[in-house]
Design a protein around this motif. Structure first.
Motif, PDB file in Angstrom:
ATOM      1  N   ILE A  17     -82.111 -37.057  20.971  1.00 42.04           N
ATOM      2  CA  ILE A  17     -81.558 -38.248  20.328  1.00 42.04           C
ATOM      3  C   ILE A  17     -80.838 -37.850  19.040  1.00 42.04           C
ATOM      4  O   ILE A  17     -81.335 -37.025  18.273  1.00 42.04           O
ATOM      5  CB  ILE A  17     -82.673 -39.276  20.023  1.00 42.04           C
ATOM      6  N   ASP A  18     -79.659 -38.453  18.827  1.00 42.03           N
ATOM      7  CA  ASP A  18     -78.863 -38.255  17.624  1.00 42.03           C
ATOM      8  C   ASP A  18     -78.495 -39.617  17.038  1.00 42.03           C
ATOM      9  O   ASP A  18     -78.288 -40.578  17.771  1.00 42.03           O
ATOM     10  CB  ASP A  18     -77.549 -37.519  17.933  1.00 42.03           C
TER      11      ASP A  18
ATOM     12  N   GLU B 139     -76.154 -36.779  13.159  1.00 39.18           N
ATOM     13  CA  GLU B 139     -77.449 -36.256  12.718  1.00 39.18           C
ATOM     14  C   GLU B 139     -78.424 -36.135  13.895  1.00 39.18           C
ATOM     15  O   GLU B 139     -78.687 -37.105  14.604  1.00 39.18           O
ATOM     16  CB  GLU B 139     -78.040 -37.183  11.654  1.00 39.18           C
ATOM     17  N   TYR B 140     -78.948 -34.944  14.076  1.00 40.46           N
ATOM     18  CA  TYR B 140     -79.959 -34.687  15.113  1.00 40.46           C
ATOM     19  C   TYR B 140     -81.265 -35.356  14.699  1.00 40.46           C
ATOM     20  O   TYR B 140     -81.752 -35.143  13.589  1.00 40.46           O
ATOM     21  CB  TYR B 140     -80.131 -33.173  15.256  1.00 40.46           C
ATOM     22  N   VAL B 141     -81.849 -36.163  15.611  1.00 35.30           N
ATOM     23  CA  VAL B 141     -83.093 -36.866  15.309  1.00 35.30           C
ATOM     24  C   VAL B 141     -84.285 -36.214  16.012  1.00 35.30           C
ATOM     25  O   VAL B 141     -85.411 -36.347  15.562  1.00 35.30           O
ATOM     26  CB  VAL B 141     -82.971 -38.362  15.669  1.00 35.30           C
TER      27      VAL B 141
ATOM     28  N   GLY C 194     -75.400 -48.965  13.486  1.00 35.43           N
ATOM     29  CA  GLY C 194     -74.585 -47.767  13.631  1.00 35.43           C
ATOM     30  C   GLY C 194     -74.593 -47.231  15.050  1.00 35.43           C
ATOM     31  O   GLY C 194     -75.198 -47.814  15.962  1.00 35.43           O
ATOM     32  N   ASP C 195     -73.908 -46.115  15.211  1.00 36.81           N
ATOM     33  CA  ASP C 195     -73.771 -45.470  16.514  1.00 36.81           C
ATOM     34  C   ASP C 195     -74.821 -44.388  16.689  1.00 36.81           C
ATOM     35  O   ASP C 195     -75.034 -43.560  15.792  1.00 36.81           O
ATOM     36  CB  ASP C 195     -72.371 -44.866  16.664  1.00 36.81           C
ATOM     37  N   TRP C 196     -75.468 -44.405  17.812  1.00 38.07           N
ATOM     38  CA  TRP C 196     -76.471 -43.424  18.199  1.00 38.07           C
ATOM     39  C   TRP C 196     -76.056 -42.836  19.542  1.00 38.07           C
ATOM     40  O   TRP C 196     -75.145 -43.333  20.200  1.00 38.07           O
ATOM     41  CB  TRP C 196     -77.839 -44.086  18.351  1.00 38.07           C
TER      42      TRP C 196
END
Length: 155
Positions: free
Chosen positions: A87-88, A92-94, A125-127
């Motif tokens: 998942i990002d 940004e890497y989550v 926001g965009d994920w």
């Protein structure tokens, strides 16, 4: 609770060793996001498919002098289909869950996150989710992903 994304894929052996990029948007702030991912079948049980895979692996990975004289399916674990999730948020890497269970729930929020993921504030926001399709042994694997935005105290 608000369902942000809900989709089913039918994965085939041609998609093994590929990544599927799945963008989604978070329309407003939430306390946390919940990702429920499941797929099946996990274990391949068809004896013909298992034997063919075993023979291919022996040919590819085991020196001829080290191969058994007789291949018996009962001497080996059955092959499995394997899909994992990363998942990002924006760039940004989550985190990731490269685990074998084929039914998982991942929670990400500012105050808590499932092991393998960073805590992250959930704002509009965009994920994106990346489905890492490691193995689809034969036939079709049905993969279901649901992403839900939740407020504090929602189960």
């Amino acid at each position: 609770m608000e369902i942000l994304f809900d989709r089913v894929w039918r994965l085939t052996p041609d998609q093994a060793r590929t990544n599927l990029i799945v963008p989604f948007s978070v329309p407003h702030a939430f306390d946390h996001l919940e990702f429920h991912a499941s797929y099946g079948p996990k274990v391949v049980t068809d004896p013909e498919v298992c034997m063919r895979g075993l023979e291919e692996c022996m040919e590819k990975y085991v020196r001829s002098q080290d191969r058994p004289d007789v291949l018996r399916l009962e001497d080996f674990d059955p092959p499995v289909n394997f899909v994992t999730i990363s998942i990002d948020c924006g760039d940004e890497y989550v985190g990731c869950a490269h685990r074998h269970p084929n039914d998982q729930t991942i929670v990400i929020g500012e105050n808590d996150a499932t092991l393998g993921f960073f805590r992250h504030k959930i704002e509009a926001g965009d994920w994106r989710v990346v489905l890492n399709v490691h193995a689809v042994v034969a036939g079709t694997v049905e993969y279901h992903l649901t992403i839900t935005g939740k407020e504090a105290g929602e189960a």
